[in-house]
Design an enzyme around this catalytic site. Sequence first.
Site, PDB file in Angstrom:
ATOM      1  NE  ARG B 106      53.571  72.036  25.669  1.00 26.11           N
ATOM      2  CZ  ARG B 106      54.374  71.785  24.192  1.00 26.11           C
ATOM      3  NH1 ARG B 106      55.638  71.971  24.219  1.00 26.11           N
ATOM      4  NH2 ARG B 106      53.601  71.448  23.393  1.00 26.11           N
ATOM      5  CE  LYS B 141      31.624  56.362  19.454  1.00 28.94           C
ATOM      6  NZ  LYS B 141      31.840  54.997  18.753  1.00 28.94           N
ATOM      7  CE  LYS B 173      23.319  56.243  19.302  1.00 31.07           C
ATOM      8  NZ  LYS B 173      24.563  56.454  19.723  1.00 31.07           N
ATOM      9  CD  GLU B 203      22.925  52.759  16.102  1.00 33.12           C
ATOM     10  OE1 GLU B 203      23.322  53.907  16.499  1.00 33.12           O
ATOM     11  OE2 GLU B 203      23.419  51.855  16.683  1.00 33.12           O
ATOM     12  CG  ASP B 224      25.869  49.869  14.721  1.00 36.76           C
ATOM     13  OD1 ASP B 224      26.873  50.538  14.442  1.00 36.76           O
ATOM     14  OD2 ASP B 224      25.558  49.288  15.563  1.00 36.76           O
TER      15      ASP B 224
END
Lengths: 286, 286, 286, 286, 286, 286
Positions: B106, B141, B173, B203, B224
Amino acid sequence: MQNAAPELVPTPHLDTLLDLALAEDLGCGDVTAAALVPRDAVAVMRVEARQRLVLCGAPIVDRLLWRFGPGAPVIKWRAADGATVEAGAPLARLTGRLRTLLALERTLLNLLQRTSGVATHTRAFVDAVEGTAARIVDTRKTLPGWRMLDKYATRVGGAANHRMALDGGILIKDNHLAAAGGVAAAVTAAKRNAPHSLRIEVEVEDMAGLDAALDAGADVVLLDNFTPDQVKHAVARAGGRAIIEASGGIDLSTVRAFAEAGADLIAIGALTHSAPAADIAAEIDG
Amino acid sequence: MQNAAPELVPTPHLDTLLDLALAEDLGCGDVTAAALVPRDAVAVMRVEARQRLVLCGAPIVDRLLWRFGPGAPVIKWRAADGATVEAGAPLARLTGRLRTLLALERTLLNLLQRTSGVATHTRAFVDAVEGTAARIVDTRKTLPGWRMLDKYATRVGGAANHRMALDGGILIKDNHLAAAGGVAAAVTAAKRNAPHSLRIEVEVEDMAGLDAALDAGADVVLLDNFTPDQVKHAVARAGGRAIIEASGGIDLSTVRAFAEAGADLIAIGALTHSAPAADIAAEIDG
Amino acid sequence: MQNAAPELVPTPHLDTLLDLALAEDLGCGDVTAAALVPRDAVAVMRVEARQRLVLCGAPIVDRLLWRFGPGAPVIKWRAADGATVEAGAPLARLTGRLRTLLALERTLLNLLQRTSGVATHTRAFVDAVEGTAARIVDTRKTLPGWRMLDKYATRVGGAANHRMALDGGILIKDNHLAAAGGVAAAVTAAKRNAPHSLRIEVEVEDMAGLDAALDAGADVVLLDNFTPDQVKHAVARAGGRAIIEASGGIDLSTVRAFAEAGADLIAIGALTHSAPAADIAAEIDG
Amino acid sequence: MQNAAPELVPTPHLDTLLDLALAEDLGCGDVTAAALVPRDAVAVMRVEARQRLVLCGAPIVDRLLWRFGPGAPVIKWRAADGATVEAGAPLARLTGRLRTLLALERTLLNLLQRTSGVATHTRAFVDAVEGTAARIVDTRKTLPGWRMLDKYATRVGGAANHRMALDGGILIKDNHLAAAGGVAAAVTAAKRNAPHSLRIEVEVEDMAGLDAALDAGADVVLLDNFTPDQVKHAVARAGGRAIIEASGGIDLSTVRAFAEAGADLIAIGALTHSAPAADIAAEIDG
Amino acid sequence: MQNAAPELVPTPHLDTLLDLALAEDLGCGDVTAAALVPRDAVAVMRVEARQRLVLCGAPIVDRLLWRFGPGAPVIKWRAADGATVEAGAPLARLTGRLRTLLALERTLLNLLQRTSGVATHTRAFVDAVEGTAARIVDTRKTLPGWRMLDKYATRVGGAANHRMALDGGILIKDNHLAAAGGVAAAVTAAKRNAPHSLRIEVEVEDMAGLDAALDAGADVVLLDNFTPDQVKHAVARAGGRAIIEASGGIDLSTVRAFAEAGADLIAIGALTHSAPAADIAAEIDG
Amino acid sequence: MQNAAPELVPTPHLDTLLDLALAEDLGCGDVTAAALVPRDAVAVMRVEARQRLVLCGAPIVDRLLWRFGPGAPVIKWRAADGATVEAGAPLARLTGRLRTLLALERTLLNLLQRTSGVATHTRAFVDAVEGTAARIVDTRKTLPGWRMLDKYATRVGGAANHRMALDGGILIKDNHLAAAGGVAAAVTAAKRNAPHSLRIEVEVEDMAGLDAALDAGADVVLLDNFTPDQVKHAVARAGGRAIIEASGGIDLSTVRAFAEAGADLIAIGALTHSAPAADIAAEIDG
């Protein structure tokens, strides 16, 4: 449901995972913030839902901040684990040094998005069988390293946990049957050799397997890849002699049929192996 | 593409994650196998693709077996990381004690399904922009604890890595801009204060931001939530003065438009935060 | 300079190193103190500079005390990291149980002496190039296990960090050039294959190498073992097309010549591999 | 001398330090090599002395390669720990994948340079007292985390180890004396309360202290900041009743005077807190 | 019996415990051997039983040697786990460097003495109930850190394991009953809320408790501090509706009476909390 | 006695052992409590002695609660380590969430029962030699992983510690003698090669061995398996030239005879390898 009041007991396993998460994103520190943000600047970070979701992860984030140690931001939660919130809803508010908030932002969001994603995905299955006697259960198809968190998230979503680990349940599959010499021999050996605290579950492929498992005295029978109709027949055949679990390729469009067919438990691997991340964002007010 | 020959250098971080994975599933051992499977039984486990997929994870599984230590099964790979295989294709063959194969099955599959899932999802984006000059890049992420593996998987899928950690790139940012006093001040401070080995990326939310960033001498500008048309204008405006990266809500249906608009880089968080697990299974022949 | 406000973000890596430091000196406990010092005796420990030095290590010591846990002494700092203090200057004052102070004294001093030693040595180089445009940068010649602390100390001393790790910068040396087929091929491959967040630096041995690197579009060129005169010519040749870094055998007596030759960066391995310990001592008032 | 055949017993402490060293330099992998070096390229790395030095570190490097795991280069040593080699002498030869050699090169050199640096520095002191009965001993002024390695290196250099940790020797200093109520009371208490396997050493500031320590039955007396003449008088006064150790600001220019004054042991903190790195380099033949 | 072929699956938890064991005894190395034993001397160490005992620990010692790493002695076992051997019987033979054998001797013996002690003590209880249907089961009264090893040893001794951890079985005690509102409510809640893979066990103090538990549908009833006569009545009352476990102050002189009274399971905390160490010694032939 | 005020200095080694203890019992959490106990229920847990015992473990339990982290119960001790308490005596009182108390109860008791068991067993030996000059000392026959705690417990019980680890004392046994070429050669080599902070102890089998050891200048002689009469002769023969330690098969019925025979030290392996657990229980008031 097993989710009346799910508990996340902190363990060293969790701490180690959180340490990996901190280490891998911090590296030797946030060079952008160090270059641009004054050392003493303080700020507030608001964490918000960007979609309807079931919040899951507050005690995990609390533990993350504790691992970070002195200097961690102070957090105040606006919603509790298990709550369904709408897009735009505030989830938490953190206060601290701006450099520290920026250093923790991504790790915090990545955690919450995963666990809330699993809880939200789970809740959809739980809602889909509402009003039936069926329980949604998870599987061991969790992210390596994340077993404890993934299974906490399914509980928060309203599912019940299947066994946590290989020592937390007897589940006899085809390879065990072959090694043990068939269903009867396997169940007998399990009763003799396995811890008495564990129920004996047997996975079967067809009605003949079900009959053999029932005759052998299995506590739980897992019906692998049965159709809802076949499940209905199996439930009737079992007549309460064993708990009946349905498993195999069940999705949101079919889960209710399995529930209405009378399965006691419906196992869904996708709760954890394919849950999309929940959309959660943070806004920092410098 | 950055994927000519992706390398997974084993590190203690990886070993710790693999240890967590082993520990959480083994618990105090597989009670089902201990009860039913003879101690000396040996077997062969065949790992197979159940869908078309990009294989990713061979060196990770090799390391897992090494961490397991003496008594680990012997593995022979039938395909290499990065290969696209069809449903039904054999991926690997393991030989060892049956109890051990069952104990590792597994965890091994969970690893491969995640990393191959990310690689396969990534490859779809890479294929979608084929023939253009755009590179697909990943984001931070990733799953907490999994940064290194998730980013290895995107490389195997054909993407390029964005910065690995907060110390591996300058990305300015809105909060940094506010703290530093605007784009010009921020880029200047970054040039003065940040490691020279890192490019300076800013950004921006609109054309005015782009102009400010270009004027300040940013090396990379992240647009963005621009539309493809806006990206096109931005690329023209930049005229090669900076690398242009598009980001924000781009999916498989829209990614080619961004590529054709001339973006050098297209960042896709979904490569890692929402990749479905690849369907991979194991068959054991006792 | 990169040292306006150096930040030491605590990470699990740091905690592990501090745990090693505690474990190796404490063993099973301080047998001398246990034999001679009453359990409840309290005391004050004053930490003092015994030479002129740049203090570095306050957040490290704070973290050490936090790792020690309940019962750790309370510390009050008399100077901040980065401050230049004279011989005899008080640095910190700790209050707690005498047994605990004695148990921590040596580890605390050993930490401070190393990090302040590196910061002080670094500051000498930084001061030597004052008034020029050159930045002193460190290298990866740090103490194994100490990368993060050594590089924090060079920042506190006023230097800038070269890449933190092998994933934090592209530095193409002779072996890479040989493998890639020359400077042009190497720079092209790096642009294609390496993360866009990293600048591309090439190490060259002579003017021909410099020309090739400039032509290939390198962002940074490292001049290995050039004389100040050669550096001056190289800077002129580059004409601003690349950042110029000088490296190789540069010491306090020669560093200014390299700065005046126009190098943007001057790399000094001795900042970390040969910094003498700063003389810091502790006095305990029972 | 205690260095007839120094042993480095591998321990989990050492493994943890080596893991930190690997982790901090590898990060998520060597991006330069991944971009430029073919995956299957193999090479040879030759490690060479660039100065006259005492080699120290072979078993440490061997252990490092073992921690790296499968795929580590194969190493063949050309000299053994403790050997004095001249500039240019070959030390070791490693064979393996070029990417792996490049990934390990810096960590390997940093290790060897530190431990050989300490051994070489130590040997100079040992040589300086040759022909006398004095033994050079180290102190606890080692690099935090490095106690075991630093003290191995001093043994390799020919010194003897002072206590390894706070539980490996009784050393009564001024704070203990104050707490215990003077020399006589302290030695008596130590005899009563401390493990019998440990000798009782008392640090004294002057002749009166020496007399008190001798009268109390101390096994070892540490003369703090005595001149060679004072040491000579102290040795005569002791008349063999205790081992005499000299300590405090002794350097290469003065150490022989202390040895000739009759000190049994001469403690030198600089062996470890201020040893310059040995100059060792690697050449890779692709 | 659950001990047909007990398995010790190696886990990171075990490795960590073995590392602690190595670290705490090795310290910075065996100073006696380093001072007296030639570096290259090799020897043979024979491990022997000094009393009649049930051997337990071979896979643990094998793993210990693996953790020690390169240079570990080679071991050849003369008996297998679970075998009863007489005083004087050879257990194992190790070949290696004499220094290494001396460094590992005590840790190896301490391990074997504990695990064989538990297995031997357990076997006495198992033998005492031979011929009855009762199974001896262990408890959670194990040595902190040793759960996995202690429970492996009871299996090797012939007992069955009670739950491994708090997540491996439902055991409802007085505090749970009070919190849940009585036996009926507690069993109902457990059926609803707890994982289906676990049986529901209730601890009762008297016959009224037994009746309530049986009526509520408990799978297992633990009779706390019942006499054999009371157990006999309880077994008759249960009539096969639940598994009956006897617990509380049962020793070797009374255990058979409980078995003959018809208890299915007899729990003995002393298997692990008070097992005397088995007498095992090592002889080294230089 | 060495136990005037035993100190337990917390170390990372201890923390790791406590983490293992927490992890192994908590698993993924207490499923019984989660199913039956309301999340917010609070309670008080009283820890009590069930036999006459020497309490040992308060600082260990305090540390355990600290490792558990935020949410740990608050503890108030009713007795201190080293105190002899009667059956029924209150030891501690914890206040917190009922779920948490249940989750920690067993681990806390297992710790206290072991350490108090060792302290109580030790105290019996110490009391048995009261009025003589003999000191009871422990050995390295401790539980693997538990060295530090076992030796703390013997100190609390009133014994003195023998060496903590292989680097904390010179103990020359038969294998060393054989390798070194006899007693005289061995003692000479130990004086030359071993750290001066350690006494030199030699184990002898008979009077001839004793004579050789005394002649060679051993600091301590360990008489292996001597009768009390033989010890008496040995003490007379030694005449104060060395510390005399008796060892080998000494139990509570014979220990006083050895003390009265004049042995300075009496080593008892059973203090740690065969101490029965102290009977300590907890009552929770919901």
